[in-house]
Write a protein that holds these residues in place. Structure first.
Motif: not given
Length: 204
Positions: A161-164, A72-74, A77-82, A107-121
């Motif tokens: 799993e390795e792709e992820g 479901v996570a994939r 993510g794939d719908e957003l990628r498309l 989260m892996a479906s987003f590029p690293v420069d588009k990922r953020f976390l709230t503090r303490g996450t």
């Protein structure tokens, strides 16, 4: 005459040290907010909120989860990628409190420069788990086929799993080999460490 008191040094999670929120105003009001188990109910909520989201401009998706169904996570993510590939639209991920297991897959479906976390996450990466009982009964050839089918299922799950793992570390300072080494024992990563490792752009 007494010396003026000095202000205490900011702690890693103090507002003084992490006042980056003002740098990313869009993250304050995500267009899609997901929480709970990653399952078909979350997917339905995702689709409903996506349909109501603005059609133009950056899209912010927040997530807090202890895990769930990685497929479901994939799918989400794939719908957003498309959408991103076809429209060029910017999409931002905001992890809150816990981004475990299938949450990290999303989260892996987003590029690293588009990922953020709230503090303490915390992030948590681990291997996929299978819980299956195989009953071998009947003609020998059919037993062989049953065992081979299960083996193929496991082998394909390992490849997925390795792709992820490769997707979540691309562009970061974490190697694929390190994830594979640490994932079997559940690798917990706090927000600041994730930022320092380049797994996310920033902590707010």
């Amino acid at each position: 005459m007494t010396e003026p008191a000095h202000a205490p040094a900011p702690t890693p999670y103090s507002s003084a040290a992490s006042g980056r929120a003002t740098h990313y105003p869009l993250l304050g009001t995500p267009h899609i907010s997901l929480s709970g188990t990653v399952d078909q109910a979350m997917y339905a909520s995702f689709r409903e909120q996506l349909a109501k989201a603005p059609r133009e401009g950056p899209l912010v998706v927040s997530l807090s989860t202890l895990g769930g169904d990685p497929e479901v996570a994939r799918l989400m993510g794939d719908e957003l990628r498309l959408m991103r590939d076809y429209t060029g639209r910017e999409m931002l991920f905001l992890g809150k409190v816990a981004v475990y297991s299938a949450g990290a897959t999303f989260m892996a479906s987003f590029p690293v420069d588009k990922r953020f976390l709230t503090r303490g996450t915390r992030l948590m990466l681990h291997e996929r788990i299978i819980d299956k009982t195989i009953q071998v009964s009947g003609p020998l050839k059919s037993c062989v086929a049953t065992l081979k089918a299960t083996l193929h299922e496991i082998e394909e799950s390992v490849r997925i799993e390795e792709e992820g793992f490769r997707a979540i570390v691309v562009g970061s300072r974490v190697s694929f080999e390190e994830v594979c080494q640490r994932a079997p024992s559940n690798w917990y990563i706090d927000a600041l460490q994730a930022r320092d490792l380049g797994l996310v752009l920033d902590v707010i």
